[in-house]
Design an enzyme around this catalytic site. Structure first.
Site, PDB file in Angstrom:
ATOM      1  CB  SER A  12      -2.701   0.378  -0.462  1.00 45.87           C
ATOM      2  OG  SER A  12      -3.669   1.240  -1.055  1.00 45.87           O
ATOM      3  CG  ASP A  39      -7.403   1.160  -0.373  1.00 43.22           C
ATOM      4  OD1 ASP A  39      -6.213   1.520  -0.377  1.00 43.22           O
ATOM      5  OD2 ASP A  39      -7.923   0.508   0.546  1.00 43.22           O
ATOM      6  CG  MET A  41     -11.897   4.783  -1.421  1.00 39.92           C
ATOM      7  SD  MET A  41     -10.718   6.118  -1.119  1.00 39.92           S
ATOM      8  CE  MET A  41      -9.407   5.210  -0.317  1.00 39.92           C
ATOM      9  CG  PHE A 147      -7.609  11.203   1.105  1.00 43.68           C
ATOM     10  CD1 PHE A 147      -8.602  11.529   2.024  1.00 43.68           C
ATOM     11  CD2 PHE A 147      -7.782  11.579  -0.223  1.00 43.68           C
ATOM     12  CE1 PHE A 147      -9.735  12.242   1.643  1.00 43.68           C
ATOM     13  CE2 PHE A 147      -8.907  12.308  -0.628  1.00 43.68           C
ATOM     14  CZ  PHE A 147      -9.894  12.635   0.312  1.00 43.68           C
ATOM     15  CG  ASP A 177      -5.543  -0.030   5.116  1.00 43.43           C
ATOM     16  OD1 ASP A 177      -6.658  -0.143   4.569  1.00 43.43           O
ATOM     17  OD2 ASP A 177      -4.579   0.570   4.587  1.00 43.43           O
ATOM     18  N   GLY A 179      -0.778   4.516   6.881  1.00 44.52           N
ATOM     19  CA  GLY A 179       0.431   5.095   7.471  1.00 44.52           C
ATOM     20  C   GLY A 179       1.451   4.074   7.919  1.00 44.52           C
TER      21      GLY A 179
HETATM   22  C1  DX5 Z   1      -7.060   4.569   3.086  1.00 48.26           C
HETATM   23  C2  DX5 Z   1      -6.823   3.183   2.500  1.00 48.26           C
HETATM   24  C3  DX5 Z   1      -5.422   2.699   2.763  1.00 48.26           C
HETATM   25  C4  DX5 Z   1      -4.357   3.594   2.147  1.00 48.26           C
HETATM   26  C5  DX5 Z   1      -2.995   3.214   2.660  1.00 48.26           C
HETATM   27  O1  DX5 Z   1      -8.439   4.838   3.126  1.00 48.26           O
HETATM   28  O2  DX5 Z   1      -7.720   2.250   3.041  1.00 48.26           O
HETATM   29  O3  DX5 Z   1      -5.294   1.368   2.240  1.00 48.26           O
HETATM   30  O4  DX5 Z   1      -4.377   3.458   0.748  1.00 48.26           O
HETATM   31  O5  DX5 Z   1      -2.062   4.138   2.136  1.00 48.26           O
HETATM   32  P1  DX5 Z   1      -0.871   4.631   3.104  1.00 48.26           P
HETATM   33  O6  DX5 Z   1      -0.100   3.376   3.456  1.00 48.26           O
HETATM   34  O7  DX5 Z   1      -0.068   5.595   2.273  1.00 48.26           O
HETATM   35  O8  DX5 Z   1      -1.514   5.247   4.309  1.00 48.26           O
HETATM   36 ZN    ZN Z   2      -7.286   0.123   2.519  1.00 49.09          ZN
END
Ligand code: DX5
Ligand code: ZN
Length: 227
Positions: A12, A39, A41, A147, A177, A179
């Protein structure tokens, strides 16, 4: 026993250096990623603002890998064509983003793109029951969207397991998706996910190739693809 789908690793770019996004996309491409997870947003559906279709278009020439675009925006329908034209290959929209999910998924496919639906942690897998045949991908959020760098919510593994049962032999990827990293890639793969998004799990520490390979090996071993 259902057919095991290939494992895809999708870094990501939310965790990338936004001042060098083109270079970063080339770097994860060179590091062996399968997809580029983008991503989007809007500061309305989620409490963060990132990039729009013009940035996706600017990144397109930097990699031939699949652009897996995750729209955390509401409404999403007015923007589908712009993201399709910008070079998205997969467009995943949120089940919670509007009242007409079936129509939105049809619109994505009518644009010639693969259609995905994303479920926030509180949305049950039953949300896709009546649109399952209009899907190429289900994205299970294992954190609350907005985030990177959050911890995976373990309760979501049960949702992945139930989705795997619902989907059966249909050609639908289950994406996980939030963590996800080499430490829990085996757990999510065993539960049934085959497309793993890694933000901090890939970009943290700078060894993109090593992090991608570790996630892949762990997931493939867990589902018997490799020893
Ligand atoms: C969160 C995003 C994820 C995020 C993943 O809203 O949709 O794709 O960027 O980042 P990590 O892998 O660090 O949780
Ligand atoms: Zn995502």
């Amino acid at each position: 026993m259902t057919t095991q789908r290939p494992i895809f690793i999708a870094p990501s770019i939310l965790s990338a250096d936004f001042a060098r996004l083109g270079e970063e996309v080339r770097a994860i491409d060179d590091a062996g990623c399968d997809w580029v997870h983008i991503d989007v947003m809007d500061g309305h559906f989620v409490p963060n603002i990132t990039i729009g279709p013009d940035v996706v278009a600017a990144l397109r020439p930097h990699s031939r890998k699949i652009f897996d675009v995750h729209l955390m925006i509401a409404p999403c329908d007015p923007y589908l064509e712009a993201f399709a034209k910008a070079g998205s290959d997969i467009i995943a929209i949120h089940a919670e983003a509007g009242p007409h999910l079936d129509r939105s998924l049809q619109a994505i496919r009518a644009l010639g793109k693969k259609a995905g639906v994303s479920l926030t942690p509180s949305t049950p897998e039953s949300a896709i029951e009546y649109v399952i045949d209009k899907l190429d991908l289900v994205l299970v959020m294992t954190v609350n969207p907005g985030f990177g760098g959050q911890a995976l919510i373990p309760a979501q593994l049960e949702k992945i397991r139930r989705l795997k049962m619902m989907i059966g032999e249909r050609p639908i990827d289950i994406q996980v998706d939030g963590g996800v990293n080499a430490g829990n890639a085996a757990d999510v793969a065993r539960a049934g996910a085959n497309a793993l998004v890694g933000g901090s799990g890939v970009f943290k520490g700078g060894d993109y190739a090593g992090n991608i390979a570790a996630m892949r090996q762990s997931a493939e071993r867990a589902c018997g693809i490799s020893i």
